[in-house]
Design a protein around this motif. Structure first.
Motif, PDB file in Angstrom:
ATOM      1  N   LEU A   1       0.934  -1.287   0.113  1.00 53.30           N
ATOM      2  CA  LEU A   1       0.064   0.036  -0.136  1.00 53.30           C
ATOM      3  C   LEU A   1       0.885   1.180   0.102  1.00 53.30           C
ATOM      4  O   LEU A   1       0.437   2.181  -0.508  1.00 53.30           O
ATOM      5  N   THR A   2       2.157   1.497   0.579  1.00 54.99           N
ATOM      6  CA  THR A   2       2.668   2.457   0.862  1.00 54.99           C
ATOM      7  C   THR A   2       3.444   2.669  -0.320  1.00 54.99           C
ATOM      8  O   THR A   2       3.942   3.627  -0.722  1.00 54.99           O
TER       9      THR A   2
ATOM     10  N   VAL B   1      -4.101  -3.504 -12.950  1.00 47.83           N
ATOM     11  CA  VAL B   1      -4.611  -4.312 -12.192  1.00 47.83           C
ATOM     12  C   VAL B   1      -3.752  -5.272 -11.319  1.00 47.83           C
ATOM     13  O   VAL B   1      -2.741  -5.837 -11.842  1.00 47.83           O
ATOM     14  N   ASP B   2      -3.702  -5.341 -10.010  1.00 49.25           N
ATOM     15  CA  ASP B   2      -3.083  -6.106  -9.144  1.00 49.25           C
ATOM     16  C   ASP B   2      -3.769  -7.028  -8.628  1.00 49.25           C
ATOM     17  O   ASP B   2      -4.755  -6.964  -7.948  1.00 49.25           O
ATOM     18  N   ILE B   3      -3.252  -8.300  -8.435  1.00 48.58           N
ATOM     19  CA  ILE B   3      -3.795  -9.376  -8.027  1.00 48.58           C
ATOM     20  C   ILE B   3      -2.976  -9.918  -6.923  1.00 48.58           C
ATOM     21  O   ILE B   3      -1.826 -10.544  -7.218  1.00 48.58           O
ATOM     22  N   TYR B   4      -3.495 -10.320  -5.757  1.00 53.20           N
ATOM     23  CA  TYR B   4      -2.480 -10.877  -4.497  1.00 53.20           C
ATOM     24  C   TYR B   4      -3.251 -12.043  -4.064  1.00 53.20           C
ATOM     25  O   TYR B   4      -4.083 -12.151  -3.876  1.00 53.20           O
TER      26      TYR B   4
ATOM     27  N   THR C   1      -6.996  -5.222  -7.098  1.00 52.05           N
ATOM     28  CA  THR C   1      -7.348  -4.052  -7.239  1.00 52.05           C
ATOM     29  C   THR C   1      -7.278  -3.554  -8.441  1.00 52.05           C
ATOM     30  O   THR C   1      -6.257  -3.790  -8.991  1.00 52.05           O
ATOM     31  N   THR C   2      -7.905  -2.617  -8.667  1.00 53.02           N
ATOM     32  CA  THR C   2      -7.533  -1.756  -9.972  1.00 53.02           C
ATOM     33  C   THR C   2      -7.466  -0.304  -9.661  1.00 53.02           C
ATOM     34  O   THR C   2      -8.235   0.223  -9.145  1.00 53.02           O
ATOM     35  N   THR C   3      -6.421   0.338 -10.250  1.00 57.38           N
ATOM     36  CA  THR C   3      -6.304   1.678 -10.150  1.00 57.38           C
ATOM     37  C   THR C   3      -5.851   2.379 -11.545  1.00 57.38           C
ATOM     38  O   THR C   3      -5.282   1.326 -12.374  1.00 57.38           O
ATOM     39  N   THR C   4      -6.051   3.594 -11.450  1.00 56.86           N
ATOM     40  CA  THR C   4      -5.751   4.665 -12.416  1.00 56.86           C
ATOM     41  C   THR C   4      -4.117   4.914 -12.212  1.00 56.86           C
ATOM     42  O   THR C   4      -3.796   5.612 -11.478  1.00 56.86           O
ATOM     43  N   GLU C   5      -3.165   4.611 -13.173  1.00 60.30           N
ATOM     44  CA  GLU C   5      -1.855   4.835 -12.979  1.00 60.30           C
ATOM     45  C   GLU C   5      -1.645   5.906 -14.272  1.00 60.30           C
ATOM     46  O   GLU C   5      -1.815   5.706 -15.312  1.00 60.30           O
TER      47      GLU C   5
END
Length: 186
Positions: A20-21, A97-100, A129-133
């Protein structure tokens, strides 16, 4: 045995905190003309034709340009009608898109219903999680030669819902990039 399990219980939380950081930082890359004498550049102006092509809304353009102007002026450069260098920007955005896949926790031997006897994991959790980069590029161009002399790019997650956070994020992108201008003399 009980004390040796405590670090394993804390490890997933530490990994999540690290992830997260690390998402909040701006990743910066720069490139420049090794033949350019950056001591010769004292004044700047914005290169309107290049800025007009940036595919972002006018509010964000103004935020970026104000941040660039403030950063350059804080570093001793002067805005001028007859500049030594021109400043242009362009942007890109990507969905990330990040998959953990977390398979941490206490397991045990036991009855697993249809699976019969065997090892059963205590925690198996997938998170998506999906974020706009976004990527912001700042180009510095020799005003006389019309040649690119320096380019910085900043990549990171974008905050789009809160205006104050967006202002802070834009300033962070710009300051992180321009921190590396001018390049150090070798």
């Amino acid at each position: 045995m009980k004390n040796s399990m405590k670090p394993l219980k804390v490890l997933p939380a530490l990994i999540l905190l690290l992830v997260l950081t690390s998402c909040s930082s701006v990743r910066v890359a720069t490139d420049y003309d090794r033949e350019a004498n950056f001591d010769n550049y004292k004044t700047f102006a914005f290169f309107k034709p290049g800025i007009d092509k940036a595919e972002i809304n006018d509010l964000d353009k103004r935020r970026i340009l104000r941040a660039i102007e403030a950063e350059l002026m804080a570093n001793g450069y002067t805005k001028s009608e007859n500049p030594d260098m021109l400043v242009s920007i362009f942007t890109k955005s990507n969905q990330r898109v990040d998959i953990y896949n977390n398979a941490w926790g206490n397991g045990a031997w036991g009855w697993g219903g249809y699976g019969g006897w065997g090892w059963r994991s205590g925690w198996n959790n997938n998170q998506v999680t999906t974020t706009t980069e976004g990527v912001l590029y700042i180009d510095l161009i020799d005003a006389q030669k019309k040649e690119l002399i320096w380019q910085g790019s900043g990549t990171g997650n974008l905050e789009t819902r809160n205006v104050e956070k967006k202002e802070v994020r834009v300033k962070e992108f710009v300051s992180q990039m321009l921190m590396q201008f001018p390049p150090e003399k070798k």
